[in-house]
Design a protein around this motif. Structure first.
Motif, PDB file in Angstrom:
ATOM      1  N   GLU A  88       0.841  -1.199   0.000  1.00 58.70           N
ATOM      2  CA  GLU A  88       0.000   0.000   0.000  1.00 58.70           C
ATOM      3  C   GLU A  88       0.878   1.251   0.000  1.00 58.70           C
ATOM      4  O   GLU A  88       0.620   2.216  -0.715  1.00 58.70           O
ATOM      5  CB  GLU A  88      -0.912   0.030   1.236  1.00 58.70           C
ATOM      6  CG  GLU A  88      -1.948  -1.081   1.292  1.00 58.70           C
ATOM      7  CD  GLU A  88      -3.029  -0.953   0.225  1.00 58.70           C
ATOM      8  OE1 GLU A  88      -3.261   0.174  -0.251  1.00 58.70           O
ATOM      9  OE2 GLU A  88      -3.624  -1.986  -0.140  1.00 58.70           O
ATOM     10  N   LEU A  89       1.915   1.207   0.810  1.00 59.92           N
ATOM     11  CA  LEU A  89       2.834   2.335   0.908  1.00 59.92           C
ATOM     12  C   LEU A  89       3.526   2.587  -0.443  1.00 59.92           C
ATOM     13  O   LEU A  89       3.658   3.724  -0.894  1.00 59.92           O
ATOM     14  CB  LEU A  89       3.872   2.001   1.986  1.00 59.92           C
ATOM     15  CG  LEU A  89       4.820   3.089   2.433  1.00 59.92           C
ATOM     16  CD1 LEU A  89       4.030   4.213   3.104  1.00 59.92           C
ATOM     17  CD2 LEU A  89       5.828   2.508   3.445  1.00 59.92           C
ATOM     18  N   ALA A  90       3.930   1.501  -1.082  1.00 60.46           N
ATOM     19  CA  ALA A  90       4.632   1.619  -2.367  1.00 60.46           C
ATOM     20  C   ALA A  90       3.739   2.266  -3.423  1.00 60.46           C
ATOM     21  O   ALA A  90       4.216   2.979  -4.312  1.00 60.46           O
ATOM     22  CB  ALA A  90       5.104   0.238  -2.833  1.00 60.46           C
TER      23      ALA A  90
ATOM     24  N   LYS B 292       6.443   2.716  -6.406  1.00 56.96           N
ATOM     25  CA  LYS B 292       5.839   1.433  -6.795  1.00 56.96           C
ATOM     26  C   LYS B 292       6.828   0.277  -6.890  1.00 56.96           C
ATOM     27  O   LYS B 292       6.788  -0.543  -7.800  1.00 56.96           O
ATOM     28  CB  LYS B 292       5.086   1.576  -8.129  1.00 56.96           C
ATOM     29  CG  LYS B 292       3.960   2.593  -8.074  1.00 56.96           C
ATOM     30  CD  LYS B 292       3.032   2.442  -9.243  1.00 56.96           C
ATOM     31  CE  LYS B 292       1.762   3.213  -9.122  1.00 56.96           C
ATOM     32  NZ  LYS B 292       1.812   4.479  -8.394  1.00 56.96           N
ATOM     33  N   LYS B 293       7.725   0.239  -5.896  1.00 55.06           N
ATOM     34  CA  LYS B 293       8.683  -0.865  -5.892  1.00 55.06           C
ATOM     35  C   LYS B 293       8.864  -1.369  -4.466  1.00 55.06           C
ATOM     36  O   LYS B 293       9.080  -0.585  -3.547  1.00 55.06           O
ATOM     37  CB  LYS B 293      10.011  -0.360  -6.455  1.00 55.06           C
ATOM     38  CG  LYS B 293      11.038  -1.432  -6.517  1.00 55.06           C
ATOM     39  CD  LYS B 293      12.269  -1.020  -7.284  1.00 55.06           C
ATOM     40  CE  LYS B 293      13.274  -2.174  -7.210  1.00 55.06           C
ATOM     41  NZ  LYS B 293      14.606  -1.768  -7.613  1.00 55.06           N
TER      42      LYS B 293
ATOM     43  N   TYR C 230      -1.156  -7.176  -6.130  1.00 56.11           N
ATOM     44  CA  TYR C 230      -0.649  -5.821  -6.433  1.00 56.11           C
ATOM     45  C   TYR C 230       0.142  -5.836  -7.744  1.00 56.11           C
ATOM     46  O   TYR C 230       1.360  -5.608  -7.751  1.00 56.11           O
ATOM     47  CB  TYR C 230       0.257  -5.325  -5.291  1.00 56.11           C
ATOM     48  CG  TYR C 230      -0.474  -5.136  -3.980  1.00 56.11           C
ATOM     49  CD1 TYR C 230      -0.997  -3.892  -3.621  1.00 56.11           C
ATOM     50  CD2 TYR C 230      -0.638  -6.206  -3.095  1.00 56.11           C
ATOM     51  CE1 TYR C 230      -1.669  -3.726  -2.417  1.00 56.11           C
ATOM     52  CE2 TYR C 230      -1.313  -6.038  -1.892  1.00 56.11           C
ATOM     53  CZ  TYR C 230      -1.822  -4.800  -1.563  1.00 56.11           C
ATOM     54  OH  TYR C 230      -2.484  -4.633  -0.380  1.00 56.11           O
ATOM     55  N   PRO C 231      -0.536  -6.115  -8.851  1.00 57.20           N
ATOM     56  CA  PRO C 231       0.200  -6.254 -10.122  1.00 57.20           C
ATOM     57  C   PRO C 231       0.886  -4.952 -10.561  1.00 57.20           C
ATOM     58  O   PRO C 231       1.798  -4.983 -11.393  1.00 57.20           O
ATOM     59  CB  PRO C 231      -0.900  -6.641 -11.120  1.00 57.20           C
ATOM     60  CG  PRO C 231      -2.196  -6.277 -10.473  1.00 57.20           C
ATOM     61  CD  PRO C 231      -1.971  -6.312  -9.001  1.00 57.20           C
ATOM     62  N   ASP C 232       0.465  -3.816  -9.983  1.00 57.45           N
ATOM     63  CA  ASP C 232       1.063  -2.534 -10.355  1.00 57.45           C
ATOM     64  C   ASP C 232       2.371  -2.268  -9.617  1.00 57.45           C
ATOM     65  O   ASP C 232       3.065  -1.291  -9.897  1.00 57.45           O
ATOM     66  CB  ASP C 232       0.080  -1.387 -10.054  1.00 57.45           C
ATOM     67  CG  ASP C 232      -0.462  -1.445  -8.630  1.00 57.45           C
ATOM     68  OD1 ASP C 232      -0.680  -2.564  -8.110  1.00 57.45           O
ATOM     69  OD2 ASP C 232      -0.653  -0.372  -8.025  1.00 57.45           O
ATOM     70  N   ILE C 233       2.720  -3.126  -8.664  1.00 58.92           N
ATOM     71  CA  ILE C 233       3.933  -2.901  -7.864  1.00 58.92           C
ATOM     72  C   ILE C 233       5.001  -3.911  -8.270  1.00 58.92           C
ATOM     73  O   ILE C 233       4.733  -5.112  -8.371  1.00 58.92           O
ATOM     74  CB  ILE C 233       3.644  -3.080  -6.352  1.00 58.92           C
ATOM     75  CG1 ILE C 233       2.447  -2.239  -5.908  1.00 58.92           C
ATOM     76  CG2 ILE C 233       4.880  -2.778  -5.514  1.00 58.92           C
ATOM     77  CD1 ILE C 233       2.643  -0.760  -5.921  1.00 58.92           C
TER      78      ILE C 233
END
Ligand code: IPM
Ligand code: MG
Length: 357
Positions: free
Chosen positions: A177-179, A184-185, A212-215
């Protein structure tokens, strides 16, 4: 907004830096039209002196009744030879556990004004901006069996590094969530080439990541991570790890920021009915008995912890940004404490931050 805060200044320089942090907090609250209610409680060595225990019941009651707790530091040299369960540090473990703050966020960033304070080369550290997320309620710190048994050559000391899937999942979700609000890593740190507990860690983190496919996720072994932190700190965004690894590597991170006196930390648990997140905020540094009571300590780690509190517990992003900007202004002005090569006292630095806000 109404902010209900419990203050635990603790020992040594904890008292001085918390005083400045509270001045900053009061100022921000006034300026932005919020309402502040504080209580004060004993923790650590001072609590042992006054009540016989490092984490008195009164402190538990006050801290759990507040939206967030602001701490200074714990530890006094007179307790150095005491057994772990009686020491001031046990008070810190007690309050973390009582509040259920399982994710310890330790932001590490370089400041332009402090690049020369680090023993590392400027171009290596310039632009460093990461958050170490340290699991805070498990692993060796709380695992059983533990203790010293037997005698003679067979005398044995034992601690247990143990984690459940649920414990790994919640701190992993917090990291992802933080990323999302950052670059985003996520880098997950473990010792899965040797330890089963780390094999489970890697498995669970990998499972959670599918949501979390976006991270972007990568894994690093802890020894390699220790090296990459100084070789290539810019490669890190959110760095997730278990309790002991996080304790060790976050001190290494202090070298990147220029002084351990700069580092704030936020320990977060679940959401309260009030909408605030349970949080315990403290500078990463210790009680520094050698300079305690001399108005010399750097209060910026404590003041940065106030910024973290405004942001993470209360979602007050503008207020947090105002504090962070003021800290940066003070660093640029050179009105800094001795650990950063300046001559300003603890209270001078606090006053400068107030003025800058
Ligand atoms: C920290 C400290 C504490 C810890 C000590 C004082 C118990 O080193 O917050 O990093 O080990 O967690
Ligand atoms: Mg530590």
């Amino acid at each position: 907004m109404k902010l209900k805060i419990c203050l635990c200044p603790g020992d040594g320089i904890g008292v001085e830096v918390t005083r400045e942090a509270v001045r900053v907090l009061e100022h921000v609250v006034r300026k932005f039209g919020h309402d502040l209610e504080t209580s004060e409680a004993l923790l650590g060595g001072i609590a042992i002196h006054e009540t016989g225990t490092p984490f008195p019941e009164d402190t538990r009651v006050k801290a759990t009744a507040a939206d967030a707790t602001l701490m200074g530091a714990v530890g006094l040299p007179e307790f150095d030879n005491w057994p772990p369960e009686k020491r001031p540090e046990r008070g810190l473990l007690g309050i973390r556990n009582a509040l259920g703050v399982y994710a310890n966020l330790r932001p590490v960033r370089s400041y332009k004004a402090l690049l020369d304070k680090s023993p590392l080369k400027n171009d290596r550290i310039d632009g460093t901006d990461m958050v170490i997320v340290r699991e805070l309620l498990g692993g060796l710190y709380y695992g059983t069996p533990r203790g010293i048994t037997g005698s003679g050559p067979e005398q044995r000391g034992t601690n247990t590094m143990t984690y459940t899937r649920a414990e790994i999942e919640r701190v992993t979700r917090m990291s992802f969530e933080l990323a999302r609000g950052r670059r985003k890593k996520v880098t997950s740190v473990d010792k899965s080439n040797v330890l089963e507990v780390s094999q489970l860690w890697r498995m669970v983190v990998t499972d959670v990541a599918t949501g979390y496919p976006d991270i972007e996720l990568d894994h690093l072994l802890v020894d390699n991570c220790a090296m990459q932190l100084v070789l290539n700190p810019k490669r890190f965004d959110v760095v997730l790890m278990e309790n002991t690894f996080g304790d060790i590597l976050s001190d290494e991170g202090a070298v990147l920021a220029g002084s351990i006196g700069m580092l704030p930390s936020a320990s977060i648990g679940d959401k309260l009915p009030s909408g605030a997140w349970v949080g315990l905020y403290e500078p990463v540094h210790g009680s520094a008995p050698d300079i305690a009571g001399q108005n010399k300590a750097n209060p910026l780690g404590a003041i940065g912890s106030v910024a973290a509190m405004l942001e993470y517990s209360f979602g007050l992003k503008d207020e947090a940004a105002a504090v962070n900007r003021a800290m940066e202004d003070v660093l640029n002005s050179g009105r800094v404490s001795a650990d950063l090569g300046g001559t300003a006292s603890t209270s001078d630095v606090g006053t400068s931050v107030l003025e800058a806000i």
